[in-house]
Scaffold this motif. Structure first.
Motif, PDB file in Angstrom:
ATOM      1  N   GLY A   1      16.907  19.749  -2.883  1.00 25.90           N
ATOM      2  CA  GLY A   1      17.848  19.210  -3.869  1.00 25.90           C
ATOM      3  C   GLY A   1      17.530  17.811  -4.342  1.00 25.90           C
ATOM      4  O   GLY A   1      18.289  17.231  -5.125  1.00 25.90           O
ATOM      5  N   ASP A   2      16.420  17.242  -3.899  1.00 28.07           N
ATOM      6  CA  ASP A   2      16.066  15.896  -4.345  1.00 28.07           C
ATOM      7  C   ASP A   2      15.527  15.938  -5.774  1.00 28.07           C
ATOM      8  O   ASP A   2      15.200  16.991  -6.296  1.00 28.07           O
ATOM      9  N   GLY A   3      15.453  14.785  -6.390  1.00 31.60           N
ATOM     10  CA  GLY A   3      14.960  14.670  -7.753  1.00 31.60           C
ATOM     11  C   GLY A   3      15.683  13.553  -8.465  1.00 31.60           C
ATOM     12  O   GLY A   3      16.448  12.796  -7.859  1.00 31.60           O
ATOM     13  N   SER A   4      15.464  13.465  -9.749  1.00 25.89           N
ATOM     14  CA  SER A   4      16.130  12.410 -10.519  1.00 25.89           C
ATOM     15  C   SER A   4      17.013  13.035 -11.593  1.00 25.89           C
ATOM     16  O   SER A   4      16.791  14.153 -12.036  1.00 25.89           O
ATOM     17  N   GLY A   5      18.021  12.285 -11.978  1.00 27.05           N
ATOM     18  CA  GLY A   5      18.964  12.783 -12.963  1.00 27.05           C
ATOM     19  C   GLY A   5      19.830  13.879 -12.373  1.00 27.05           C
ATOM     20  O   GLY A   5      19.465  14.519 -11.392  1.00 27.05           O
ATOM     21  N   LYS A   6      20.969  14.085 -12.916  1.00 26.54           N
ATOM     22  CA  LYS A   6      21.913  15.110 -12.477  1.00 26.54           C
ATOM     23  C   LYS A   6      22.362  14.874 -11.034  1.00 26.54           C
ATOM     24  O   LYS A   6      21.845  14.026 -10.337  1.00 26.54           O
ATOM     25  N   THR A   7      23.311  15.648 -10.585  1.00 26.06           N
ATOM     26  CA  THR A   7      23.774  15.565  -9.202  1.00 26.06           C
ATOM     27  C   THR A   7      22.900  16.449  -8.319  1.00 26.06           C
ATOM     28  O   THR A   7      22.207  17.345  -8.806  1.00 26.06           O
ATOM     29  N   THR A   8      22.963  16.213  -7.038  1.00 27.67           N
ATOM     30  CA  THR A   8      22.213  17.049  -6.095  1.00 27.67           C
ATOM     31  C   THR A   8      22.640  18.506  -6.245  1.00 27.67           C
ATOM     32  O   THR A   8      21.806  19.413  -6.245  1.00 27.67           O
ATOM     33  N   GLU A   9      23.942  18.731  -6.391  1.00 31.49           N
ATOM     34  CA  GLU A   9      24.456  20.098  -6.539  1.00 31.49           C
ATOM     35  C   GLU A   9      23.885  20.770  -7.782  1.00 31.49           C
ATOM     36  O   GLU A   9      23.498  21.934  -7.747  1.00 31.49           O
ATOM     37  N   LYS A  10      23.842  20.038  -8.890  1.00 26.63           N
ATOM     38  CA  LYS A  10      23.342  20.598 -10.146  1.00 26.63           C
ATOM     39  C   LYS A  10      21.845  20.919 -10.041  1.00 26.63           C
ATOM     40  O   LYS A  10      21.389  21.959 -10.510  1.00 26.63           O
ATOM     41  N   ARG A  11      21.082  20.029  -9.391  1.00 25.59           N
ATOM     42  CA  ARG A  11      19.644  20.300  -9.210  1.00 25.59           C
ATOM     43  C   ARG A  11      19.443  21.541  -8.344  1.00 25.59           C
ATOM     44  O   ARG A  11      18.569  22.371  -8.616  1.00 25.59           O
ATOM     45  N   ALA A  12      20.254  21.683  -7.295  1.00 26.48           N
ATOM     46  CA  ALA A  12      20.152  22.857  -6.419  1.00 26.48           C
ATOM     47  C   ALA A  12      20.489  24.135  -7.184  1.00 26.48           C
ATOM     48  O   ALA A  12      19.774  25.139  -7.085  1.00 26.48           O
ATOM     49  N   GLU A  13      21.555  24.088  -7.942  1.00 23.01           N
ATOM     50  CA  GLU A  13      21.963  25.255  -8.732  1.00 23.01           C
ATOM     51  C   GLU A  13      20.880  25.637  -9.734  1.00 23.01           C
ATOM     52  O   GLU A  13      20.510  26.807  -9.860  1.00 23.01           O
ATOM     53  N   GLU A  14      20.343  24.663 -10.429  1.00 21.56           N
ATOM     54  CA  GLU A  14      19.344  24.928 -11.461  1.00 21.56           C
ATOM     55  C   GLU A  14      18.011  25.414 -10.884  1.00 21.56           C
ATOM     56  O   GLU A  14      17.246  26.077 -11.577  1.00 21.56           O
ATOM     57  N   ALA A  15      17.731  25.098  -9.632  1.00 25.32           N
ATOM     58  CA  ALA A  15      16.489  25.553  -9.008  1.00 25.32           C
ATOM     59  C   ALA A  15      16.399  27.077  -8.972  1.00 25.32           C
ATOM     60  O   ALA A  15      15.303  27.637  -8.921  1.00 25.32           O
ATOM     61  N   PHE A  16      17.559  27.756  -9.012  1.00 28.25           N
ATOM     62  CA  PHE A  16      17.589  29.219  -8.938  1.00 28.25           C
ATOM     63  C   PHE A  16      18.222  29.841 -10.179  1.00 28.25           C
ATOM     64  O   PHE A  16      18.695  30.975 -10.129  1.00 28.25           O
ATOM     65  N   SER A  17      18.203  29.116 -11.289  1.00 33.78           N
ATOM     66  CA  SER A  17      18.797  29.638 -12.522  1.00 33.78           C
ATOM     67  C   SER A  17      18.006  30.804 -13.101  1.00 33.78           C
ATOM     68  O   SER A  17      18.544  31.604 -13.854  1.00 33.78           O
ATOM     69  N   ASP A  18      16.733  30.934 -12.696  1.00 38.25           N
ATOM     70  CA  ASP A  18      15.891  32.008 -13.218  1.00 38.25           C
ATOM     71  C   ASP A  18      15.879  33.265 -12.349  1.00 38.25           C
ATOM     72  O   ASP A  18      15.202  34.238 -12.666  1.00 38.25           O
TER      73      ASP A  18
END
Length: 164
Positions: A87-104
């Motif tokens: 869930g690390d990265g820049s921009g957005k919340t940790t939750e949003k990055r985690a969610e988007e990691a599996f959007s596909d």
């Protein structure tokens, strides 16, 4: 099936070992999920003494561990699809990055870490779960990890375990 879920152990920097509350669940589970920031290969190997470990690399993991573990992985257990990412990265919340990691890809549960903040909420029909940390609670009142119990893809439950 019982699965122990943890993240952000940061050992040996944040402690000498795993707390007793976590060890009790590790001894009783069929497998272990770690959402990154083990910190060292030794910590990863110590967890493997308790059983099968599925884990991902976190942002502070040593390079040797980043060479062994993926940044994200999907695990299929008893018909349940579990996405795991730090869930690390820049921009957005940790939750949003985690969610988007599996959007596909469709998953039932996304397990993530990074923030050390216990989290359990549905987002667009997918449950997001951060177990917190068993060794580095930061500003949280208690240490924590999670336990997932799966009967089949339609019958499962997940909870945090909190301790001081």
């Amino acid at each position: 099936m019982k699965i122990t879920i943890l993240s952000d152990t940061h050992l040996p920097k944040k402690g000498k070992g795993f707390p007793d509350d976590l060890i009790n669940d590790l001894k009783e589970c069929e497998c272990i999920i770690h959402a990154g920031d083990f910190q060292t290969v030794d910590t990863y190997n110590r967890l493997k003494e308790f059983g099968e470990v599925t884990g991902v690399a976190g942002n502070v993991d040593e390079e040797k561990l980043k060479d062994i573990l993926p940044k994200k992985i999907t695990l299929l257990v008893n018909g349940m699809k579990i996405g795991i990412v730090h869930g690390d990265g820049s921009g957005k919340t940790t939750e949003k990055r985690a969610e988007e990691a599996f959007s596909d890809e469709p998953v039932d549960l996304v397990v993530f870490g990074h923030s050390h903040i216990p989290y359990l909420r549905y987002h667009q029909g997918v449950l997001l779960f951060n177990p917190g940390s068993p060794t580095d609670k930061r500003r949280q009142p208690m240490y924590s990890h999670g336990v997932l119990t799966i009967e089949d893809e339609s019958k499962w439950s997940i909870q945090h375990k909190f301790y001081s």
